[in-house]
Motif scaffolding. Structure first.
Motif, PDB file in Angstrom:
ATOM      1  N   ASN A 191       0.857  -1.167   0.000  1.00 42.04           N
ATOM      2  CA  ASN A 191       0.000   0.000   0.000  1.00 42.04           C
ATOM      3  C   ASN A 191       0.893   1.216   0.000  1.00 42.04           C
ATOM      4  O   ASN A 191       2.104   1.111   0.109  1.00 42.04           O
ATOM      5  N   LYS A 192       0.273   2.397  -0.127  1.00 41.43           N
ATOM      6  CA  LYS A 192       1.064   3.608  -0.228  1.00 41.43           C
ATOM      7  C   LYS A 192       1.202   4.341   1.107  1.00 41.43           C
ATOM      8  O   LYS A 192       1.775   5.404   1.165  1.00 41.43           O
ATOM      9  N   ALA A 193       0.668   3.772   2.161  1.00 40.57           N
ATOM     10  CA  ALA A 193       0.744   4.428   3.459  1.00 40.57           C
ATOM     11  C   ALA A 193       2.169   4.371   3.992  1.00 40.57           C
ATOM     12  O   ALA A 193       2.933   3.463   3.675  1.00 40.57           O
ATOM     13  N   MET A 194       2.519   5.352   4.853  1.00 37.91           N
ATOM     14  CA  MET A 194       3.848   5.400   5.427  1.00 37.91           C
ATOM     15  C   MET A 194       3.922   4.464   6.626  1.00 37.91           C
ATOM     16  O   MET A 194       4.032   4.867   7.779  1.00 37.91           O
TER      17      MET A 194
ATOM     18  N   THR B 210       7.890  10.938  -5.427  1.00 35.36           N
ATOM     19  CA  THR B 210       6.663  11.417  -4.803  1.00 35.36           C
ATOM     20  C   THR B 210       5.570  10.352  -4.798  1.00 35.36           C
ATOM     21  O   THR B 210       4.903  10.146  -3.775  1.00 35.36           O
ATOM     22  N   ILE B 211       5.389   9.647  -5.913  1.00 34.13           N
ATOM     23  CA  ILE B 211       4.331   8.643  -5.959  1.00 34.13           C
ATOM     24  C   ILE B 211       4.703   7.427  -5.122  1.00 34.13           C
ATOM     25  O   ILE B 211       3.856   6.822  -4.454  1.00 34.13           O
TER      26      ILE B 211
ATOM     27  N   GLU C 101       0.255  11.702  -0.378  1.00 34.17           N
ATOM     28  CA  GLU C 101      -0.298  12.359   0.807  1.00 34.17           C
ATOM     29  C   GLU C 101       0.780  12.782   1.802  1.00 34.17           C
ATOM     30  O   GLU C 101       0.492  13.472   2.779  1.00 34.17           O
ATOM     31  N   HIS C 102       2.032  12.372   1.542  1.00 32.85           N
ATOM     32  CA  HIS C 102       3.106  12.674   2.482  1.00 32.85           C
ATOM     33  C   HIS C 102       3.947  13.849   2.002  1.00 32.85           C
ATOM     34  O   HIS C 102       4.311  13.916   0.835  1.00 32.85           O
ATOM     35  N   GLU C 103       4.256  14.735   2.925  1.00 34.55           N
ATOM     36  CA  GLU C 103       5.121  15.857   2.593  1.00 34.55           C
ATOM     37  C   GLU C 103       6.526  15.345   2.313  1.00 34.55           C
ATOM     38  O   GLU C 103       7.063  14.525   3.061  1.00 34.55           O
TER      39      GLU C 103
END
Length: 269
Positions: free
Chosen positions: A4-7, A41-42, A47-49
């Motif tokens: 997933n793309k979550a940190m 970035t992707i 959503e992350h700075e």
């Protein structure tokens, strides 16, 4: 990253990070991967700075960053650098699984014990150097991220023993560092009055602003490095007021040894 793309870093992410650090070899700089602004970035998550500059993306003004990220993701998938791990009803990728060679650097840049950064301005514009220092199992290793004005992020790893040498080359691209001299001290007022007439500053061909911070500390140390025909000079604020503004400065010509030592001096103990 994980699927997933979550940190959120799972066991696979930690394994990839350690595998990246394990590539470091004594006396060598080992290239890991090159990514563009939009790819970083992707992969890091829209959503992350971002921790670092993205000059190419910034130059696009009001262009749709989400669209740029999707185009970058399409390129990464086509090159098999990432694999789709989920899609929506319209067939758009909603989750990804990246190659460990990409996952490792992205995890390491967000989990370092120490971070050093340099922004260099020259006739070629701006470029940047970031060093993410990791101490583990009695070994200190650096993940380096060098960013060009065109938005290319070049990742490499090496032992911390090479950190000073790497920064010296970045500070002093014309190799003019020769002598180390005693520092000259100015009050803030005296420096403001003299700065416009100092050739060491005004004739520099490369000006670097370098900062260092340790994880868990709110103390950020910095210095400015002026490289040019008059040698290489380091400017520092040495005393500060209650708001943190410098009240005295030192300006010092610095040789090769001083430049190599500067990064370690900027990370608070």
């Amino acid at each position: 990253m994980s699927e997933n793309k979550a940190m959120e870093f799972g066991p696979e992410d930690v394994t990839a990070a350690r595998a990246t650090l394990a590539q470091a070899r004594d006396g060598e700089v080992v290239g890991v991967v090159i990514l563009t602004d939009e790819e970083v970035t992707i992969l890091d998550g829209l959503e992350h700075e971002q921790l670092v500059p993205t000059p190419w993306i910034d130059a696009q003004g009001t262009a749709d960053r989400t669209l740029m990220g999707r185009v970058a993701l399409r390129s990464l998938v086509s090159r098999e650098m990432v694999l789709p791990a989920g899609t929506d009803a319209e067939g758009r990728v909603t989750a990804i699984k990246a190659h460990p060679g990409i996952t490792g650097p992205l995890v390491l840049r967000r989990t370092a014990q120490e971070i050093l950064s340099v922004e260099r301005t020259s006739s070629n514009g701006k470029d940047w150097l970031f060093a993410y220092v990791h101490h583990e199992d009695g070994r200190s290793t650096v993940l380096e991220e060098e960013i060009s004005g065109e938005g290319h992020h070049v990742f490499s790893v090496y032992p911390q023993a090479l950190l000073g040498e790497r920064f010296e080359k970045f500070f002093d691209p014309t190799e003019t560092a020769l002598l180390g001299t005693a520092p000259k001290t100015y009050s803030a007022e005296a420096f403001a009055a003299a700065a416009a007439t100092l050739p060491q500053l005004n004739e520099a061909v490369a000006v670097s602003i370098v900062s260092g911070v340790a994880r868990g500390s709110d103390k950020l140390l910095n210095a400015s490095v002026y490289a040019g025909p008059h040698g290489v000079h380091v400017l520092r604020g040495t005393e500060h007021d209650a708001q943190g503004a410098p009240v005295t400065y030192t300006l010092q010509e610095t040789g090769s040894r001083g430049l190599r030592a500067l990064p370690s001096e900027l990370v608070p103990a």
